[in-house]
Design a protein around this motif. Structure first.
Motif, PDB file in Angstrom:
ATOM      1  N   GLY A  44      99.759 -16.860  -1.675  1.00 20.24           N
ATOM      2  CA  GLY A  44     100.900 -17.264  -0.338  1.00 20.24           C
ATOM      3  C   GLY A  44      99.981 -17.563   0.644  1.00 20.24           C
ATOM      4  O   GLY A  44      99.869 -18.818   1.902  1.00 20.24           O
ATOM      5  N   LEU A  45     100.009 -16.759   1.491  1.00 14.94           N
ATOM      6  CA  LEU A  45      98.711 -16.117   2.444  1.00 14.94           C
ATOM      7  C   LEU A  45      97.279 -16.927   2.201  1.00 14.94           C
ATOM      8  O   LEU A  45      96.737 -18.123   3.357  1.00 14.94           O
ATOM      9  N   LEU A  46      96.216 -17.636   0.902  1.00 17.81           N
ATOM     10  CA  LEU A  46      96.029 -18.663   0.465  1.00 17.81           C
ATOM     11  C   LEU A  46      96.308 -20.282   0.720  1.00 17.81           C
ATOM     12  O   LEU A  46      95.565 -20.502   2.098  1.00 17.81           O
ATOM     13  N   ALA A  47      97.747 -20.280   0.789  1.00 19.49           N
ATOM     14  CA  ALA A  47      98.031 -21.693   0.665  1.00 19.49           C
ATOM     15  C   ALA A  47      98.233 -21.588   2.383  1.00 19.49           C
ATOM     16  O   ALA A  47      98.291 -22.611   2.306  1.00 19.49           O
ATOM     17  N   LEU A  48      98.440 -21.040   3.000  1.00 19.20           N
ATOM     18  CA  LEU A  48      98.819 -21.418   3.950  1.00 19.20           C
ATOM     19  C   LEU A  48      97.609 -21.142   5.125  1.00 19.20           C
ATOM     20  O   LEU A  48      97.291 -22.588   5.545  1.00 19.20           O
ATOM     21  N   ARG A  49      96.093 -20.967   4.238  1.00 19.93           N
ATOM     22  CA  ARG A  49      94.997 -20.958   5.120  1.00 19.93           C
ATOM     23  C   ARG A  49      94.458 -22.685   4.459  1.00 19.93           C
ATOM     24  O   ARG A  49      94.104 -23.562   5.438  1.00 19.93           O
ATOM     25  N   SER A  50      94.685 -22.427   3.221  1.00 24.15           N
ATOM     26  CA  SER A  50      94.026 -23.890   2.831  1.00 24.15           C
ATOM     27  C   SER A  50      95.445 -24.998   2.893  1.00 24.15           C
ATOM     28  O   SER A  50      94.329 -25.854   3.517  1.00 24.15           O
ATOM     29  N   ALA A  51      96.313 -25.064   3.587  1.00 20.67           N
ATOM     30  CA  ALA A  51      97.024 -25.968   4.033  1.00 20.67           C
ATOM     31  C   ALA A  51      96.612 -26.409   6.188  1.00 20.67           C
ATOM     32  O   ALA A  51      96.256 -27.864   6.218  1.00 20.67           O
ATOM     33  N   ARG A  52      95.934 -26.333   6.139  1.00 16.14           N
ATOM     34  CA  ARG A  52      95.152 -25.804   7.310  1.00 16.14           C
ATOM     35  C   ARG A  52      94.098 -26.610   6.731  1.00 16.14           C
ATOM     36  O   ARG A  52      93.345 -27.230   8.464  1.00 16.14           O
TER      37      ARG A  52
ATOM     38  N   PHE B  37     100.567 -24.334  -5.627  1.00 16.61           N
ATOM     39  CA  PHE B  37     101.056 -24.110  -6.616  1.00 16.61           C
ATOM     40  C   PHE B  37     102.096 -23.257  -7.535  1.00 16.61           C
ATOM     41  O   PHE B  37     102.524 -22.752  -8.304  1.00 16.61           O
ATOM     42  N   LEU B  38     100.496 -22.185  -7.264  1.00 22.79           N
ATOM     43  CA  LEU B  38     100.228 -21.288  -8.075  1.00 22.79           C
ATOM     44  C   LEU B  38     101.286 -19.576  -7.298  1.00 22.79           C
ATOM     45  O   LEU B  38     101.911 -19.627  -7.908  1.00 22.79           O
ATOM     46  N   THR B  39     101.260 -20.442  -6.357  1.00 21.12           N
ATOM     47  CA  THR B  39     102.474 -19.399  -5.605  1.00 21.12           C
ATOM     48  C   THR B  39     103.494 -19.202  -6.169  1.00 21.12           C
ATOM     49  O   THR B  39     104.300 -18.240  -6.166  1.00 21.12           O
TER      50      THR B  39
ATOM     51  N   LEU C 194      89.984 -18.391  -6.475  1.00 22.65           N
ATOM     52  CA  LEU C 194      89.864 -16.898  -6.051  1.00 22.65           C
ATOM     53  C   LEU C 194      91.322 -17.289  -5.978  1.00 22.65           C
ATOM     54  O   LEU C 194      92.696 -16.163  -6.618  1.00 22.65           O
ATOM     55  N   ALA C 195      92.355 -18.414  -6.448  1.00 20.94           N
ATOM     56  CA  ALA C 195      93.837 -18.036  -6.511  1.00 20.94           C
ATOM     57  C   ALA C 195      94.111 -18.647  -8.196  1.00 20.94           C
ATOM     58  O   ALA C 195      94.678 -17.515  -7.720  1.00 20.94           O
ATOM     59  N   ALA C 196      93.089 -18.671  -8.567  1.00 20.33           N
ATOM     60  CA  ALA C 196      93.274 -19.307 -10.026  1.00 20.33           C
ATOM     61  C   ALA C 196      93.296 -17.721 -10.128  1.00 20.33           C
ATOM     62  O   ALA C 196      93.901 -16.687 -11.352  1.00 20.33           O
ATOM     63  N   GLY C 197      92.578 -17.200 -10.063  1.00 15.65           N
ATOM     64  CA  GLY C 197      92.605 -15.485 -10.366  1.00 15.65           C
ATOM     65  C   GLY C 197      93.295 -14.487  -9.744  1.00 15.65           C
ATOM     66  O   GLY C 197      93.950 -13.841 -11.275  1.00 15.65           O
ATOM     67  N   ILE C 198      93.431 -14.622  -8.895  1.00 19.54           N
ATOM     68  CA  ILE C 198      94.972 -13.861  -8.149  1.00 19.54           C
ATOM     69  C   ILE C 198      96.127 -14.614  -9.690  1.00 19.54           C
ATOM     70  O   ILE C 198      97.309 -13.523  -9.647  1.00 19.54           O
TER      71      ILE C 198
END
Lengths: 99, 655
Positions: free
Chosen positions: B22-30, B135-137, B46-50
């Motif tokens: 979710g944190l990554l998604a917030l960042r990538s949205a920006r 998506f992964l979140t 990174l998101a895929a790994g997590i």
């Protein structure tokens, strides 16, 4: 000793103080009015202290005098700062308590 | 590790993954980075790994717990994680109590194992999508909510998971929300599920209320199960039916099934995980979990079985006519869920859960291999442009055929064993109508499964250009296909019939949950069983042969196979017009009455709420005048107050 004489003087002093505080606009006049009110109360204290032969009233008066001195010192400092900023002593100009 | 710690891992590894992603998604949205082709950006890696590690950790913990259970005595196969009280109001005490018993463990294993494979698959499938971490979140969050649902010991906590998976389903169906039709499909799923959830809530309230006089006012499932026989039968029936209304929404039973085919608007891994393997089976799990209540209400059980049979048949007919690859499989899922409910209705709880278990593998395989076909054809989903892909897709092709064969119920695949267990159970429970419907459905299932195989893989390509550029996907997508294929083939071993030299291991595993006396004899008479099995295999084989041969010819169309059937075909293809009927009977009256009531409500609000607000504002403005900011005014007011106080003191005589 009759009580009514000092009490009447005190009431007169207090009324002058209140009237002056509400009516006057000069800051120094307001400070003087506060002193008048305080000392009217002091007079009541010593009167009753004598009447009941109790020392508590005297002690309280000394406390009030010390307090009044401290208050005067702080208030005068504030008045000087206010005057430097606004160049007036009219309290109605200092309406910054509104919002 | 202790068993409780393993349970904590199972629950919180996916939650932690969801939080990090979710944190990554917030960042990538920006930071919108333009994406070219199917490549992962560094943040996506990174998101895929997590995203894969979370469910994988849960799966490892779940399997460890499973083997630990195997080593224990049957009666000791239970682990509970107590996280304290959620809330306590009056008689209602709700605790965060998570419990794993053999039934929950089956669900946990399906969710984590199939879930991990689908997470891995979606890394390949969604690579290059701008919202990859988002998506992964949601996929991770879904896994967590589903695990809460299947491990909760309190119905209120179960309901929390129930709503959690509903929200994630909504978010993932409408994942490509800039497409209005897809966003609307998500909304439809959410709204239809709300209708079912109302039934579930009412059922919970009724249970709570009716248990209160006996001092058992609790929604703890074990307590309810222990005291359910104290209820009067009509009351138990009402509660059981209301709970089942919730299951009808979540598990897409007629007439609340209309959201599931539209839910195919979501990405294919979502269809596989949520709308085939796990979430839609939550209703089946809930009914099985509440089995003492349903045993106490035979009428409710009969209702479930009848509705399941109806759903199975109706959805199977619709699946025969669809021309979109995903919609065929979606209708097939609706049909198979009906099958599971038919099994539960016959009192064969372990057979229903077993079909849920095998279905999770072969239907996930079906969806994922269909996704690989769509991926190979650059997003094409229409059967009219497929065909002739067998030689191009060396891994996906066999996987697709295996999935179709398991779905059809061809021996010796897992679908055969579980479907047969349900058919035999309906016969032995003296429901010949359900048995006949089940047999007919099995034939239709084989027909549409092999129609799909023929239209996708066999014959000459209908679109030469698309077929020429078709290519097999990368390992992230093919590896889950292979592993799921192993599951789809091998899961049948667990309940291999006695007559064929097997052991009924799966129903023995579930025995501590569904005591054998209540779980109706699935295999009562060996001779009858063999006759029934041979008959159903014959029907299935015939259906499969017709389905394949009709559609594998050169120039086979995706429409009606016989010219006389075209009128009926069109009706069935529209889902028997259920959508249209519901639109007329339910949706339009509601919209109409809302519109009619709107001015009246506006008027009320204008006088009530808005008047109150304006009155407050007016009073505030009036009082604001007093705040002049002038010290003299304040002194005056103080003087007035002082005079009033002194006057009061004097006049009251100092008392």
């Amino acid at each position: 000793m009759a009580l009514h004489a000092p009490l009447l003087v005190a009431a007169a002093l207090f009324s002058i103080g209140v009237g002056g505080f509400v009516a006057r606009r000069n800051v120094f006049a307001l400070l003087m009015c506060i002193e008048l009110m305080l000392n009217a109360v002091n007079l009541v204290f010593v009167t009753f202290s004598r009447q009941w032969l109790s020392v508590e009233g005297h002690v309280t008066v000394l406390l009030v005098v010390a307090l009044a001195a401290a208050e005067a010192a702080v208030a005068l400092a504030i008045v000087i700062m206010l005057f430097r900023h606004r160049e007036t002593l009219d309290v109605d100009v200092f309406a910054s308590m509104k919002e | 590790m202790s068993h409780v710690a393993l349970l904590a891992w199972i629950l919180f590894a996916p939650l932690a993954a969801a939080a990090l992603n979710g944190l990554l998604a917030l960042r990538s949205a920006r930071v919108p980075v333009p994406v070219e082709g199917h490549h992962l950006r560094p943040m996506d890696r990174l998101a895929a790994g997590i995203g894969v590690a979370g469910p994988l950790a849960a799966a490892v913990a779940a399997w460890s717990l499973g083997f630990a259970f195997l080593a224990r005595d049957r009666s000791l196969r239970l682990t509970e994680l107590d996280l304290g009280t959620w809330f306590s109001m009056g008689q209602a005490h709700v605790t965060w109590l998570f419990r794993v018993d053999p039934l929950s463990l089956v669900m946990v294993l399906v969710v984590t194992t199939v879930g991990t494979l689908i997470h891995l698959y979606s890394v390949g499938y969604m690579a290059g999508d701008a919202g990859f971490p988002r998506f992964l979140t949601w996929l991770n969050l879904f896994t967590f909510a589903m695990l809460v649902l299947v491990t909760a010991r309190d119905l209120v906590v179960l309901f929390l998971g129930w709503e959690g998976v509903g929200v994630c389903s909504y978010l993932l169906i409408g994942y490509w929300f800039s497409d209005a039709a897809k966003a609307a499909a998500g909304l439809k799923a959410f709204v239809v599920n709300r209708i079912g959830d109302l039934g579930l809530l009412l059922g919970m309230f009724l249970l709570f209320w009716s248990m209160a006089p006996g001092g058992q006012a609790s929604l703890d499932i074990d307590l309810l199960s222990a005291h359910v026989t104290k209820l009067s039968v009509p009351l138990a029936t009402a509660a059981a039916v209301l709970l089942f209304v919730g299951a009808m929404g979540k598990s897409a039973q007629v007439p609340l099934h209309i959201w599931l085919p539209d839910a195919m608007a979501g990405p294919t891994p979502v269809s596989a995980l949520i709308h085939a393997a796990t979430m839609v089976t939550a209703g089946v799990y809930m009914v099985a979990r509440m089995h003492p209540l349903y045993h106490h209400a035979p009428a409710a059980l009969a209702f479930i079985g009848s509705l399941g049979a109806l759903t199975a048949l109706v959805a199977a007919t619709v699946a025969c006519t669809q021309t979109n690859i995903k919609r065929v499989i979606a209708w097939s899922t609706v049909s198979q869920l009906g099958y599971m409910f038919m099994g539960l209705g016959a009192g064969a709880f372990s057979a229903g859960i077993y079909h849920l278990f095998t279905h999770a593998f072969f239907k996930a395989l079906f969806f994922l291999s269909a996704g690989a076909v769509i991926h190979a054809l650059h997003g094409e989903e229409e059967l009219g442009r497929m065909g002739g892909l067998w030689s191009k897709l060396r891994v996906t092709g066999p996987a697709f055929v295996l999935a179709a064969a398991a779905n059809a119920g061809l021996p010796p695949l897992s679908g055969f064993v579980s479907k047969d267990a349900i058919l035999v159970a309906t016969w032995n429970a003296h429901h010949p109508v359900w048995f006949a419907v089940g047999l007919l459905t099995a034939g239709l299932t084989a027909f549409y499964s092999f129609r799909l195989v023929a239209l996708v893989l066999a014959g000459p390509p209908r679109d030469a250009h698309l077929a020429e550029h078709a290519h097999e996907a990368g390992w992230a997508m093919t590896l889950p296909l292979v592993l799921l294929a192993v599951g789809a083939v091998g899961a049948g071993v667990l309940e291999w019939p006695h007559e064929l030299g097997g052991t009924l291991w799966f129903s023995a595993w579930l025995e501590p949950v569904f005591y054998p006396s209540l779980d109706h004899g699935v295999h009562a008479n060996a001779v009858v069983d063999i006759i029934l099995t041979v008959g159903s295999v014959a029907v299935v084989a015939t259906g499969a042969a017709i389905g394949f041969s009709l559609h594998a010819r050169d120039g086979a169309s995706t429409g009606a196979p016989l010219t006389g059937l075209q009128g009926l075909w069109a009706t069935v293809k529209r889902g028997w017009h259920v959508d249209e009927v519901l639109e007329r009977v339910v949706v339009r009256p509601v919209v109409f009455s809302s519109r009619a009531a709107a001015p009246f409500l506006d008027f009320l609000l204008g006088w009530g709420a808005r008047g109150f607000v304006q009155g407050l504002a007016l009073a505030g403005r009036g009082l604001a005048v007093a705040q002049s900011g002038l010290a003299r005014h304040y002194a005056m007011v103080m003087l007035g107050g002082l005079v009033a106080l002194v006057a009061w003191a004097v006049l009251s005589g100092g008392r």
